[in-house]
Design a protein around this motif. Sequence first.
Motif, PDB file in Angstrom:
ATOM      1  N   PRO A  26       2.230   5.433  -7.746  1.00 39.02           N
ATOM      2  CA  PRO A  26       1.148   5.093  -8.402  1.00 39.02           C
ATOM      3  C   PRO A  26       1.274   4.445 -10.041  1.00 39.02           C
ATOM      4  CG  PRO A  26       0.893   7.109  -7.370  1.00 39.02           C
ATOM      5  CD  PRO A  26       2.234   7.058  -7.527  1.00 39.02           C
ATOM      6  N   PRO A  27       0.808   3.360  -9.949  1.00 39.18           N
ATOM      7  CA  PRO A  27       1.145   2.704 -11.406  1.00 39.18           C
ATOM      8  C   PRO A  27       0.688   3.596 -12.679  1.00 39.18           C
ATOM      9  CG  PRO A  27      -0.164   1.432  -9.975  1.00 39.18           C
ATOM     10  CD  PRO A  27      -0.159   2.783  -9.448  1.00 39.18           C
ATOM     11  N   GLU A  28      -0.238   4.678 -12.463  1.00 45.43           N
ATOM     12  CA  GLU A  28      -0.499   5.660 -13.503  1.00 45.43           C
ATOM     13  C   GLU A  28       0.435   6.565 -13.876  1.00 45.43           C
ATOM     14  OE1 GLU A  28      -2.945   6.960  -9.760  1.00 45.43           O
ATOM     15  OE2 GLU A  28      -2.417   4.784 -10.709  1.00 45.43           O
ATOM     16  N   TRP A  29       1.415   6.887 -12.653  1.00 42.72           N
ATOM     17  CA  TRP A  29       2.276   7.906 -12.719  1.00 42.72           C
ATOM     18  C   TRP A  29       3.641   7.530 -13.216  1.00 42.72           C
ATOM     19  CZ3 TRP A  29       1.278  11.212  -7.809  1.00 42.72           C
ATOM     20  CH2 TRP A  29       0.068  11.857  -7.785  1.00 42.72           C
ATOM     21  N   GLN A  59       0.725  -1.321  -0.262  1.00 39.63           N
ATOM     22  CA  GLN A  59       0.022   0.142  -0.021  1.00 39.63           C
ATOM     23  C   GLN A  59       0.852   1.158  -0.077  1.00 39.63           C
ATOM     24  OE1 GLN A  59      -3.431  -0.240   2.749  1.00 39.63           O
ATOM     25  NE2 GLN A  59      -3.081  -2.224   2.604  1.00 39.63           N
ATOM     26  N   ARG A  60       2.028   1.512   0.752  1.00 39.89           N
ATOM     27  CA  ARG A  60       2.903   2.262   0.665  1.00 39.89           C
ATOM     28  C   ARG A  60       3.513   2.542  -0.529  1.00 39.89           C
ATOM     29  NH1 ARG A  60       6.204   1.802   6.401  1.00 39.89           N
ATOM     30  NH2 ARG A  60       7.541   0.727   4.952  1.00 39.89           N
ATOM     31  N   GLU A  61       3.948   1.273  -1.206  1.00 38.89           N
ATOM     32  CA  GLU A  61       4.482   1.495  -2.398  1.00 38.89           C
ATOM     33  C   GLU A  61       3.597   2.145  -3.608  1.00 38.89           C
ATOM     34  OE1 GLU A  61       7.884   1.224  -3.587  1.00 38.89           O
ATOM     35  OE2 GLU A  61       8.247   0.940  -1.426  1.00 38.89           O
ATOM     36  N   ASN A  62       2.450   1.590  -3.405  1.00 38.89           N
ATOM     37  CA  ASN A  62       1.395   2.164  -4.416  1.00 38.89           C
ATOM     38  C   ASN A  62       1.059   3.459  -4.232  1.00 38.89           C
ATOM     39  OD1 ASN A  62       1.126  -0.297  -6.032  1.00 38.89           O
ATOM     40  ND2 ASN A  62      -0.664  -1.072  -4.428  1.00 38.89           N
ATOM     41  N   GLU A 106       4.770  15.576  -9.051  1.00 39.52           N
ATOM     42  CA  GLU A 106       3.883  15.089  -8.304  1.00 39.52           C
ATOM     43  C   GLU A 106       4.551  13.957  -7.368  1.00 39.52           C
ATOM     44  OE1 GLU A 106       0.978  15.957  -7.017  1.00 39.52           O
ATOM     45  OE2 GLU A 106       1.070  17.603  -8.301  1.00 39.52           O
ATOM     46  N   LEU A 107       5.236  13.240  -8.182  1.00 39.26           N
ATOM     47  CA  LEU A 107       6.107  11.940  -7.525  1.00 39.26           C
ATOM     48  C   LEU A 107       7.127  12.592  -6.394  1.00 39.26           C
ATOM     49  CD1 LEU A 107       6.632   9.665 -10.401  1.00 39.26           C
ATOM     50  CD2 LEU A 107       5.428   9.063  -8.363  1.00 39.26           C
ATOM     51  N   LYS A 108       7.854  13.851  -6.744  1.00 43.19           N
ATOM     52  CA  LYS A 108       8.626  14.658  -5.684  1.00 43.19           C
ATOM     53  C   LYS A 108       8.086  14.806  -4.333  1.00 43.19           C
ATOM     54  CE  LYS A 108      11.790  16.469  -9.219  1.00 43.19           C
ATOM     55  NZ  LYS A 108      12.248  17.391  -9.723  1.00 43.19           N
ATOM     56  N   LYS A 109       6.615  14.771  -4.426  1.00 49.00           N
ATOM     57  CA  LYS A 109       5.947  15.344  -3.188  1.00 49.00           C
ATOM     58  C   LYS A 109       5.718  13.830  -2.370  1.00 49.00           C
ATOM     59  CE  LYS A 109       3.666  19.033  -5.511  1.00 49.00           C
ATOM     60  NZ  LYS A 109       2.262  19.623  -6.066  1.00 49.00           N
ATOM     61  N   ARG A 110       5.927  12.823  -3.038  1.00 45.85           N
ATOM     62  CA  ARG A 110       5.491  11.599  -2.398  1.00 45.85           C
ATOM     63  C   ARG A 110       6.425  10.739  -1.689  1.00 45.85           C
ATOM     64  NH1 ARG A 110       0.066   8.910  -4.166  1.00 45.85           N
ATOM     65  NH2 ARG A 110      -0.888  10.799  -4.922  1.00 45.85           N
ATOM     66  N   THR A 111       6.750  11.182  -0.546  1.00 42.53           N
ATOM     67  CA  THR A 111       7.869  10.828   0.415  1.00 42.53           C
ATOM     68  C   THR A 111       7.005  10.007   1.522  1.00 42.53           C
ATOM     69  OG1 THR A 111       7.957  12.712   1.878  1.00 42.53           O
ATOM     70  CG2 THR A 111       9.256  12.888  -0.152  1.00 42.53           C
ATOM     71  N   LEU A 112       7.797   9.228   2.154  1.00 40.02           N
ATOM     72  CA  LEU A 112       7.376   8.507   3.318  1.00 40.02           C
ATOM     73  C   LEU A 112       6.731   9.425   4.414  1.00 40.02           C
ATOM     74  CD1 LEU A 112       9.052   5.042   3.625  1.00 40.02           C
ATOM     75  CD2 LEU A 112       6.818   5.288   3.093  1.00 40.02           C
TER      76      LEU A 112
END
Length: 180
Positions: free
Chosen positions: A92-95, A85-88, A120-126
């Motif tokens: 996200p597969p669409e990104w 869930q964290r990896e998704n 958007e991915l740059k904002k996705r951190t743990l």
Amino acid sequence: LPDKNLVVILRDDDVTFGILQSKVHQLWSLKLGTSLEDRPRYTSSTTFRTFPFPEGLTPNIPARKYETDPRAHRIASAGKALNEQRENWLNPPEWVRREPEIVPGYPDRLIARGDKAEAELKKRTLTNLYNERPHWLDLAHKALDEAVAAAYGWPADLSDDEILSRLLALNRQRAAKQEE
């Protein structure tokens, strides 16, 4: 570059991952760890090496030795679900698209699908994920915490102080056995 502060736990099983991601280990780590400026710091000498893992699920035992243990299955399932869930959320597969790494055994490379996805991915951190703490993340951690508590034979609704008290008692009991 890696330095003396890098902690590497050489295990590739979902059971150890799950136990180390649980509230039980988090409480122990925050209580016995050190600090760096104003932040908690994970120190293997005081947190990992002293942590009383559930009996029979300790890191010195190869995972194959407890592969039929239902406690291990429950923790592994919850740990794997949390990680997926964290990896998704992180990728996200669409990104992203996955490209096989040219070196066998290395994970796939994740490549952003365009500039917007990359931004958007740059904002996705743990850190950002745990600061947001969405409901699905709480549910995943709850399932993991229940599985780990059950592995100790404890109820899932113990207070933080009770968890720490039981861990300390277990730690002392095991230390006394080693001295015999």
